[in-house]
Design a protein around this motif. Structure first.
Motif, PDB file in Angstrom:
ATOM      1  N   HIS A   1       0.836  -1.210   0.000  1.00  0.00           N
ATOM      2  CA  HIS A   1       0.000   0.000   0.000  1.00  0.00           C
ATOM      3  C   HIS A   1       0.871   1.260   0.000  1.00  0.00           C
ATOM      4  N   SER A   2       1.992   1.205   0.732  1.00  0.00           N
ATOM      5  CA  SER A   2       2.873   2.387   0.798  1.00  0.00           C
ATOM      6  C   SER A   2       3.420   2.721  -0.582  1.00  0.00           C
ATOM      7  N   GLU A   3       3.775   1.684  -1.331  1.00  0.00           N
ATOM      8  CA  GLU A   3       4.302   1.931  -2.678  1.00  0.00           C
ATOM      9  C   GLU A   3       3.232   2.583  -3.546  1.00  0.00           C
TER      10      GLU A   3
ATOM     11  N   ALA B   1       9.386   7.572 -14.762  1.00  0.00           N
ATOM     12  CA  ALA B   1       9.927   6.210 -14.610  1.00  0.00           C
ATOM     13  C   ALA B   1       9.903   5.797 -13.140  1.00  0.00           C
ATOM     14  N   LYS B   2      10.236   6.741 -12.265  1.00  0.00           N
ATOM     15  CA  LYS B   2      10.284   6.427 -10.831  1.00  0.00           C
ATOM     16  C   LYS B   2       8.893   6.078 -10.315  1.00  0.00           C
ATOM     17  N   VAL B   3       7.908   6.902 -10.696  1.00  0.00           N
ATOM     18  CA  VAL B   3       6.543   6.668 -10.208  1.00  0.00           C
ATOM     19  C   VAL B   3       6.014   5.330 -10.744  1.00  0.00           C
TER      20      VAL B   3
ATOM     21  N   VAL C   1      13.490  10.031   1.457  1.00  0.00           N
ATOM     22  CA  VAL C   1      12.455   8.998   1.633  1.00  0.00           C
ATOM     23  C   VAL C   1      12.934   7.685   1.007  1.00  0.00           C
ATOM     24  N   ASP C   2      13.467   7.770  -0.209  1.00  0.00           N
ATOM     25  CA  ASP C   2      13.994   6.543  -0.824  1.00  0.00           C
ATOM     26  C   ASP C   2      15.266   6.102  -0.109  1.00  0.00           C
ATOM     27  N   GLY C   3      16.037   7.068   0.389  1.00  0.00           N
ATOM     28  CA  GLY C   3      17.237   6.709   1.162  1.00  0.00           C
ATOM     29  C   GLY C   3      16.848   5.926   2.417  1.00  0.00           C
TER      30      GLY C   3
ATOM     31  N   MET D   1      17.568   1.894   3.393  1.00  0.00           N
ATOM     32  CA  MET D   1      18.146   1.469   4.675  1.00  0.00           C
ATOM     33  C   MET D   1      17.275   0.394   5.329  1.00  0.00           C
ATOM     34  N   ASN D   2      15.959   0.578   5.202  1.00  0.00           N
ATOM     35  CA  ASN D   2      15.009  -0.379   5.795  1.00  0.00           C
ATOM     36  C   ASN D   2      14.904  -1.658   4.959  1.00  0.00           C
ATOM     37  N   GLN D   3      15.048  -1.515   3.625  1.00  0.00           N
ATOM     38  CA  GLN D   3      14.690  -2.632   2.754  1.00  0.00           C
ATOM     39  C   GLN D   3      15.847  -3.551   2.372  1.00  0.00           C
TER      40      GLN D   3
ATOM     41  N   PRO E   1       9.431 -15.474  -0.818  1.00  0.00           N
ATOM     42  CA  PRO E   1       8.862 -14.569  -1.840  1.00  0.00           C
ATOM     43  C   PRO E   1       9.066 -13.086  -1.516  1.00  0.00           C
ATOM     44  N   TYR E   2       9.030 -12.718  -0.230  1.00  0.00           N
ATOM     45  CA  TYR E   2       9.235 -11.313   0.150  1.00  0.00           C
ATOM     46  C   TYR E   2      10.708 -10.945  -0.084  1.00  0.00           C
ATOM     47  N   ALA E   3      11.602 -11.816   0.363  1.00  0.00           N
ATOM     48  CA  ALA E   3      13.040 -11.545   0.215  1.00  0.00           C
ATOM     49  C   ALA E   3      13.395 -11.369  -1.265  1.00  0.00           C
TER      50      ALA E   3
ATOM     51  N   ARG F   1       5.460  -2.772  19.105  1.00  0.00           N
ATOM     52  CA  ARG F   1       4.868  -4.022  19.615  1.00  0.00           C
ATOM     53  C   ARG F   1       5.276  -5.247  18.787  1.00  0.00           C
ATOM     54  N   ASN F   2       5.724  -5.045  17.568  1.00  0.00           N
ATOM     55  CA  ASN F   2       5.995  -6.203  16.699  1.00  0.00           C
ATOM     56  C   ASN F   2       7.462  -6.583  16.586  1.00  0.00           C
ATOM     57  N   THR F   3       8.362  -5.654  16.948  1.00  0.00           N
ATOM     58  CA  THR F   3       9.774  -5.879  16.618  1.00  0.00           C
ATOM     59  C   THR F   3      10.365  -7.151  17.208  1.00  0.00           C
TER      60      THR F   3
ATOM     61  N   ILE G   1      12.122 -11.816  10.191  1.00  0.00           N
ATOM     62  CA  ILE G   1      11.394 -11.017   9.197  1.00  0.00           C
ATOM     63  C   ILE G   1      12.099  -9.655   9.181  1.00  0.00           C
ATOM     64  N   LYS G   2      12.302  -9.098  10.369  1.00  0.00           N
ATOM     65  CA  LYS G   2      13.112  -7.889  10.505  1.00  0.00           C
ATOM     66  C   LYS G   2      14.504  -8.318  10.977  1.00  0.00           C
ATOM     67  N   ARG G   3      15.535  -7.722  10.409  1.00  0.00           N
ATOM     68  CA  ARG G   3      16.909  -8.061  10.803  1.00  0.00           C
ATOM     69  C   ARG G   3      17.478  -7.035  11.777  1.00  0.00           C
TER      70      ARG G   3
HETATM   71  N1  BYC Z   1       3.870   4.558   9.083  1.00  0.00           N
HETATM   72  O1  BYC Z   1       5.589  -2.582  15.961  1.00  0.00           O
HETATM   73  P1  BYC Z   1       6.033  -1.634  14.919  1.00  0.00           P
HETATM   74  C1  BYC Z   1       8.739   3.510   0.337  1.00  0.00           C
HETATM   75  C2  BYC Z   1       2.843   1.016  12.639  1.00  0.00           C
HETATM   76  S1  BYC Z   1       7.576   2.495   0.964  1.00  0.00           S
HETATM   77  C3  BYC Z   1       2.685   4.005   9.418  1.00  0.00           C
HETATM   78  O2  BYC Z   1       7.423  -1.139  15.014  1.00  0.00           O
HETATM   79  P2  BYC Z   1       6.652  -3.141  12.522  1.00  0.00           P
HETATM   80  C4  BYC Z   1       8.525   4.309  -0.858  1.00  0.00           C
HETATM   81  C5  BYC Z   1       3.030  -0.476  12.479  1.00  0.00           C
HETATM   82  O3  BYC Z   1       2.446  -0.939  11.292  1.00  0.00           O
HETATM   83  C6  BYC Z   1       7.876   2.614   2.718  1.00  0.00           C
HETATM   84  N2  BYC Z   1       2.549   3.049  10.372  1.00  0.00           N
HETATM   85  O4  BYC Z   1       5.733  -2.259  13.464  1.00  0.00           O
HETATM   86  C7  BYC Z   1       7.429   4.135  -1.654  1.00  0.00           C
HETATM   87  C8  BYC Z   1       2.381  -1.005  13.733  1.00  0.00           C
HETATM   88  O5  BYC Z   1       0.962  -1.027  13.602  1.00  0.00           O
HETATM   89  P3  BYC Z   1       0.155  -2.424  13.359  1.00  0.00           P
HETATM   90  C9  BYC Z   1       7.208   1.544   3.454  1.00  0.00           C
HETATM   91  C10 BYC Z   1       3.681   2.649  10.980  1.00  0.00           C
HETATM   92  O6  BYC Z   1       5.808  -3.612  11.406  1.00  0.00           O
HETATM   93  C11 BYC Z   1       7.199   4.973  -2.712  1.00  0.00           C
HETATM   94  C12 BYC Z   1       2.664   0.075  14.755  1.00  0.00           C
HETATM   95  O7  BYC Z   1       2.954   1.252  14.038  1.00  0.00           O
HETATM   96  N3  BYC Z   1       8.187   0.559   3.871  1.00  0.00           N
HETATM   97  O8  BYC Z   1       9.697   3.602   1.003  1.00  0.00           O
HETATM   98  O9  BYC Z   1       7.401  -4.157  13.295  1.00  0.00           O
HETATM   99  C13 BYC Z   1       8.065   6.028  -2.961  1.00  0.00           C
HETATM  100  C14 BYC Z   1       3.830  -0.288  15.656  1.00  0.00           C
HETATM  101  O10 BYC Z   1       5.051  -0.370  14.908  1.00  0.00           O
HETATM  102  C15 BYC Z   1       4.938   3.168  10.677  1.00  0.00           C
HETATM  103  C16 BYC Z   1       7.808  -0.584   4.419  1.00  0.00           C
HETATM  104  O11 BYC Z   1       6.641  -0.840   4.601  1.00  0.00           O
HETATM  105  C17 BYC Z   1       5.022   4.172   9.694  1.00  0.00           C
HETATM  106  N4  BYC Z   1       6.169   4.767   9.341  1.00  0.00           N
HETATM  107  O12 BYC Z   1       7.741  -2.096  11.974  1.00  0.00           O
HETATM  108  C18 BYC Z   1       9.184   6.189  -2.168  1.00  0.00           C
HETATM  109  C19 BYC Z   1       8.924  -1.536   4.773  1.00  0.00           C
HETATM  110  N5  BYC Z   1       5.861   2.571  11.461  1.00  0.00           N
HETATM  111  O13 BYC Z   1       0.473  -2.843  11.945  1.00  0.00           O
HETATM  112  C20 BYC Z   1       9.429   5.334  -1.109  1.00  0.00           C
HETATM  113  C21 BYC Z   1       8.444  -2.798   5.425  1.00  0.00           C
HETATM  114  C22 BYC Z   1       5.201   1.707  12.232  1.00  0.00           C
HETATM  115  O14 BYC Z   1       0.667  -3.407  14.355  1.00  0.00           O
HETATM  116  N6  BYC Z   1       7.937  -2.567   6.749  1.00  0.00           N
HETATM  117  N7  BYC Z   1       3.889   1.763  11.964  1.00  0.00           N
HETATM  118  O15 BYC Z   1      -1.279  -2.037  13.526  1.00  0.00           O
HETATM  119  C23 BYC Z   1       8.711  -2.539   7.850  1.00  0.00           C
HETATM  120  O16 BYC Z   1       9.927  -2.640   7.799  1.00  0.00           O
HETATM  121  C24 BYC Z   1       8.017  -2.423   9.191  1.00  0.00           C
HETATM  122  O17 BYC Z   1       6.648  -2.730   8.999  1.00  0.00           O
HETATM  123  C25 BYC Z   1       8.167  -1.018   9.850  1.00  0.00           C
HETATM  124  C26 BYC Z   1       7.350  -1.017  11.154  1.00  0.00           C
HETATM  125  C27 BYC Z   1       9.617  -0.760  10.202  1.00  0.00           C
HETATM  126  C28 BYC Z   1       7.632   0.083   8.954  1.00  0.00           C
END
Ligand code: BYC
Length: 325
Positions: free
Chosen positions: A56-58, A83-85, A141-143, A147-149, A159-161, A219-221, A229-231
């Motif tokens: 959804h974020s993408e 191209a980016k969008v 934002v992409d930086g 870092m996260n991805q 499949p996610y990896a 709560r999820n880390t 899932i998270k490193r």
């Molecule tokens: N925004 O327990 P936590 C991109 C929520 S796309 C909103 O730490 P988790 C790009 C979290 O969901 C960027 N909500 O959660 C695209 C949880 O609520 P629920 C997206 C957030 O999952 C287009 C609650 O807070 N990247 O870069 O262990 C153009 C507690 O958090 C946020 C990803 O999705 C937030 N920022 O860790 C340019 C990467 N942060 O669900 C760029 C994959 C936390 O329990 N996702 N929440 O109700 C992840 O790595 C992890 O899901 C997160 C959060 C680090 C984001």
């Protein structure tokens, strides 16, 4: 004997301790988990939540930048922004497909986005007010996304990896495209440099929030790190991002808007000031500057696209009927 799986926010699940231990041993052994493998219900649910929100974020992330396609200052800028969008649309599709391997449908995920049950990244609830914001989004934002991805390329779920490997390659182009826009502005007229600085001032804190709440409130880390899932934790990635970005800002001649930002010799890392977590939660709960507009735009796209889905289904049914004749 049975134990409660440690599932945190995704609800509890009851599984055989032996099964959980065997699963954990596979994870500890760095084996990839594939769609047909047995997995704890909590592991599956955590992935559906995270991958769905990532997808959804993408898709929502296309909106703030899409807003500037018609106003890009040159043909070259317009072509790279387009191209980016488009890449971001593609990332959303790979990620929806990865989530579908866990038994959830794309329709279900879309409904959850539109009814507000599913989250998407807080960062996309901020407006893009100037052309410099397009540079800042790419650079920061992409930086932050990279870092996260990058660690997600080693996520335990296959499949996610695998989806993340291609996504990260494309994100790297996005980051450079943004950095180059900011560099051009920072080396331009005083007005252009001021525009870049003003954009950095608005985006810095929201970008730090992208990494999620502090570890003490996440709560999820713990469980996600255990399942690989998270490193890294949210705070670890945020710190890595600050350490990588400060020298880039210095190189650009821009000032990070944080009076507490100082190099900590002992930690070999930057100390930085407090983050406004009240603002973060306000945005996550739907009350950010652009939440309503973003969801309304996605709802309109879904409604406007109904005829395409109906036509595709009718066509598939016709082909199936013809094949059966
Ligand atoms: N925004 O327990 P936590 C991109 C929520 S796309 C909103 O730490 P988790 C790009 C979290 O969901 C960027 N909500 O959660 C695209 C949880 O609520 P629920 C997206 C957030 O999952 C287009 C609650 O807070 N990247 O870069 O262990 C153009 C507690 O958090 C946020 C990803 O999705 C937030 N920022 O860790 C340019 C990467 N942060 O669900 C760029 C994959 C936390 O329990 N996702 N929440 O109700 C992840 O790595 C992890 O899901 C997160 C959060 C680090 C984001």
């Amino acid at each position: 004997m049975y134990s409660q799986g440690l599932i945190g926010a995704d609800g509890r699940t009851v599984e055989d301790e032996e099964f959980l231990a065997r699963f954990q041993a596979r994870i500890d052994d760095e084996q990839k988990i594939e769609p047909n493998d047995a997995m704890p219900e909590g592991y599956r649910r955590t992935l559906v939540r995270q991958i769905g929100q990532h997808a959804h974020s993408e898709i929502v992330g296309m909106l703030p930048e899409g807003n500037w396609i018609t106003r890009a200052p040159s043909l070259r800028r317009k072509a790279s922004l387009l191209a980016k969008v488009q890449d971001e649309g593609g990332h959303g599709l790979y990620l929806y497909s990865a989530a579908e391997t866990l038994g959830v449908s794309r329709e279900q995920m879309t409904e959850e986005l539109l009814d507000g049950t599913a989250k998407y990244s807080s960062i996309f609830n901020y407006p893009t007010l100037s052309w410099a914001d397009i540079g800042t989004i790419g650079w920061l934002v992409d930086g932050a996304a990279i870092m996260n991805q990058i660690p997600l390329c080693r996520c335990s779920y296959g499949p996610y990896a695998r989806a993340m490997i291609r996504i990260c390659k494309e994100e790297s182009f996005h980051q450079r495209q943004g950095y180059e826009i900011v560099m051009t502005l920072a080396q331009g007229s005083p007005e252009q440099k001021a525009m870049a600085q003003e954009s950095l001032n608005r985006f810095w804190q929201p970008v730090l929030m992208m990494f999620g709440p502090p570890d003490s409130e996440s709560r999820n880390t713990d469980q996600s790190v255990k399942w690989k899932i998270k490193r890294f934790t949210n705070d670890e990635l945020r710190q890595k991002f600050v350490d990588a970005t400060v020298p880039q800002a210095e190189c650009l001649g821009l000032t990070i808007p944080d009076p507490d930002l100082t190099w900590n010799e002992a930690r070999q890392s930057y100390d930085f000031g407090p983050i406004d977590w009240d603002e973060f939660w306000r945005v996550v709960k739907g009350n950010g500057p652009m939440n309503r507009e973003r969801v309304a735009a996605r709802r309109k796209a879904w409604d406007d696209g109904a005829w395409v889905r109906e036509a595709a289904l009718a066509h598939a049914a016709k082909r199936q009927a013809q094949a059966a004749e």
